[in-house]
Design a protein around this motif. Structure first.
Motif, PDB file in Angstrom:
ATOM      1  N   TYR A   1       0.825  -1.212   0.000  1.00 46.40           N
ATOM      2  CA  TYR A   1       0.000   0.000   0.000  1.00 46.40           C
ATOM      3  C   TYR A   1       0.860   1.265   0.000  1.00 46.40           C
ATOM      4  N   GLN A   2       1.894   1.282   0.839  1.00 47.51           N
ATOM      5  CA  GLN A   2       2.753   2.464   0.943  1.00 47.51           C
ATOM      6  C   GLN A   2       3.515   2.709  -0.351  1.00 47.51           C
ATOM      7  N   ASN A   3       3.984   1.651  -1.003  1.00 48.72           N
ATOM      8  CA  ASN A   3       4.695   1.821  -2.268  1.00 48.72           C
ATOM      9  C   ASN A   3       3.762   2.300  -3.368  1.00 48.72           C
TER      10      ASN A   3
ATOM     11  N   GLU B   1      -5.388  -7.879  -8.233  1.00 48.19           N
ATOM     12  CA  GLU B   1      -6.745  -7.432  -7.917  1.00 48.19           C
ATOM     13  C   GLU B   1      -6.718  -6.162  -7.068  1.00 48.19           C
ATOM     14  N   TRP B   2      -5.766  -6.061  -6.158  1.00 49.12           N
ATOM     15  CA  TRP B   2      -5.654  -4.869  -5.317  1.00 49.12           C
ATOM     16  C   TRP B   2      -5.262  -3.667  -6.159  1.00 49.12           C
TER      17      TRP B   2
ATOM     18  N   ASP C   1      -6.515   1.450  -8.486  1.00 51.34           N
ATOM     19  CA  ASP C   1      -6.611   2.301  -9.675  1.00 51.34           C
ATOM     20  C   ASP C   1      -8.043   2.798  -9.884  1.00 51.34           C
ATOM     21  N   GLU C   2      -9.012   1.898  -9.707  1.00 52.66           N
ATOM     22  CA  GLU C   2     -10.417   2.290  -9.873  1.00 52.66           C
ATOM     23  C   GLU C   2     -10.809   3.341  -8.833  1.00 52.66           C
ATOM     24  N   GLN C   3     -10.379   3.147  -7.587  1.00 47.97           N
ATOM     25  CA  GLN C   3     -10.685   4.114  -6.533  1.00 47.97           C
ATOM     26  C   GLN C   3     -10.013   5.449  -6.825  1.00 47.97           C
TER      27      GLN C   3
ATOM     28  N   GLY D   1     -11.872   9.051  -7.553  1.00 42.25           N
ATOM     29  CA  GLY D   1     -11.700  10.037  -6.494  1.00 42.25           C
ATOM     30  C   GLY D   1     -12.045   9.521  -5.112  1.00 42.25           C
ATOM     31  N   THR D   2     -12.104   8.194  -4.958  1.00 42.08           N
ATOM     32  CA  THR D   2     -12.477   7.615  -3.661  1.00 42.08           C
ATOM     33  C   THR D   2     -11.317   6.877  -2.986  1.00 42.08           C
ATOM     34  N   PHE D   3     -10.099   7.035  -3.511  1.00 39.80           N
ATOM     35  CA  PHE D   3      -8.956   6.368  -2.891  1.00 39.80           C
ATOM     36  C   PHE D   3      -8.783   6.932  -1.493  1.00 39.80           C
TER      37      PHE D   3
END
Length: 84
Positions: free
Chosen positions: A30-32, A64-65, A70-72, A76-78
């Protein structure tokens, strides 16, 4: 190997990161992902150091993550800020 002058494939994974010493690499993934997008937003996609974050999250995160992140991001929902 064939005699056609092909070079052997070099497999590379993300190196050790002292911030994430345990085997569970979820936070490291996640951090990367976040660091890559912050770097690209600040310096552009051609900035060489950004590529290390790209290689790391692609090695650590399930596909999948990445698709969901990318979709989020596109919607604009990331859940984290990607601004530098």
């Amino acid at each position: 190997m064939s005699g056609q002058g092909s070079t052997p494939f070099v497999f590379q994974t993300a190196g050790f990161d002292a911030r994430f010493p345990n085997q569970n690499q979820t936070k490291h993934c996640y951090q990367n992902y976040i660091d890559y997008h912050k770097c690209v937003n600040a310096k552009g996609e051609d900035f060489a150091p950004c590529k290390q974050f790209f290689r790391a999250f692609n090695a650590l995160c399930p596909n999948e993550w990445i698709t969901r992140f990318d979709e989020q991001r596109e919607a604009g929902t990331f859940p984290s800020s990607l601004e530098p």
